[in-house]
Design an enzyme around this catalytic site. Sequence first.
Site, PDB file in Angstrom:
ATOM      1  CG  ASP A   1      -6.911  -0.258   0.514  1.00 11.47           C
ATOM      2  OD1 ASP A   1      -6.177   0.730   0.364  1.00 11.47           O
ATOM      3  OD2 ASP A   1      -6.750  -1.086   1.436  1.00 11.47           O
TER       4      ASP A   1
ATOM      5  CB  SER B   1      -0.958  -0.029   1.194  1.00 17.68           C
ATOM      6  OG  SER B   1      -1.827   1.072   1.181  1.00 17.68           O
TER       7      SER B   1
ATOM      8  CG  ASP C   1      -3.650  -1.258  -1.523  1.00 20.16           C
ATOM      9  OD1 ASP C   1      -3.545  -0.074  -1.138  1.00 20.16           O
ATOM     10  OD2 ASP C   1      -4.044  -2.170  -0.773  1.00 20.16           O
TER      11      ASP C   1
END
Length: 495
Positions: A280, A131, A278
């Site tokens: 999210d 991330s 990533d």
Amino acid sequence: MLTSATTSYQPAAKFDPITISSFKAYDIRGELGVNLDEEIAYRIGRAFAQILYQRYQAAAQTQADDVATLKPAIVIGSDIRHSSEQLKQAAIKGIVDAGVDVIDLGMSGTEEVYFATSHYQALGGIEVTASHNPINYNGLKLVKEHSKPISADDGLAEIQALAESGQFTTDNQSGKLRLLTDKSAYINHVMTFIDTDKLKPLKLVVNSGNGSAGPVVDLLVDKLAQADAPIEVIKLHHTPDGSFPNGIPNPMIEANRVATQQAVLENNADLGIAFDGDFDRCFLFDEHGEFIDGSYIVGMLAQAFLNKYPSESIVYDPRVIYNTEAVVEEHNGKAVISKSGHSFIKQVMRDSGAIYGGEMSAHHYFRDFFYCDSGMIPWLLTIELLSITSKTLSELVTGYIAAYPSSGELNFRLTTYDAPAIIDAIEEKFSSQNPNKSTLDGLSLNFGDWRFNLRASNTEPLIRLNIESRGDQPLLAAKTQDIQQWLATQGAVPA
């Protein structure tokens, strides 16, 4: 179409016991060459697959568990980091050696693994990603059936123990590996969250941070164009590049916001959008280039859902609550508080049937996305809301900010005492004022016109402080200064 693919990692013939220190509360994250490498990724993949497959076999014998209806396969994807493909291939080798099939999504974001795990009715899913962590880190995020999270007290410790012991079963036939990089089903599902006919002309700046978001943004923009939606998109740091030439994609760092802010102003854009590696998490900037704290976005999206679906439940975390609770009450929803962290939020949402859940950390969860978090759905909902209301983002959130100002999350490193000792001490400090106390997540003390939450980080050696007031900015400033000064006396220094 599914096609075959090959792996390159070859494990050792014998598995000696090792210690794997990269397991955290919710996932695996470590420094490359220190506590994460291909051998560790292989062991984790094999342990994960073996445990899930054994559960599947047991369920299949009795037909008493919904796991029995799933396919004996695991979905896997990876972000753009240079080390991610190698770690993914090692994990794939572990999975197929455990006798479980693999569906490889190629380069993908975490939410694509969430989607594919449920869409393909797989036993579980893995995203190889670090991330927003430094470039010399990587990790694995795991979910089990129906995209349910795995935490330390719900399966992750068992996976760690097996991976460390190396006591794997060896009598299973090797699984099959298939490559499926078509994102159509995922893109089509994400687009169901908005009505494109309601969209009005808007100009967006989208900063993908050279992470994995770029290809998905392209596909969503194409869908908007096919629907004749009058949306103009200016793409910033768009090309996926694991060397991160513009810095690690982490908009929580103020310096990393500047490029998006400048692009919004230079292009006279209506909205700025930025992602972590990533994707999210989704971060929003208003038409003035101002970064909007995630807690106010939670309130905004809660309102948007309750306007469409009255009386639904909204889940939120205890760090900053005044605004969200006020919005949910005003719009006749049901406010449901949860401990922060994706595994807790998702479980509380499933238990309550909540339509939406949000954390101030910019994680947003959706019942119709398998109760999982998505970084793409929030910005689509935002452009729909801007279109429906004919308001700017600043107009939508300014009232929230004025009514319930907050400090934003303040992080401190500990130099003397541990987190529990400091939390006990601050409770004692304020005990004479008889505040309303909650220990759901760290310590929350509510004094009526202001409150704070102090909690230990689940992922870093930090304590995190959030303070808010009811429309009183001077009070907020005074209390923030007071608590910061007190923390300094306890050996907690700003991180």
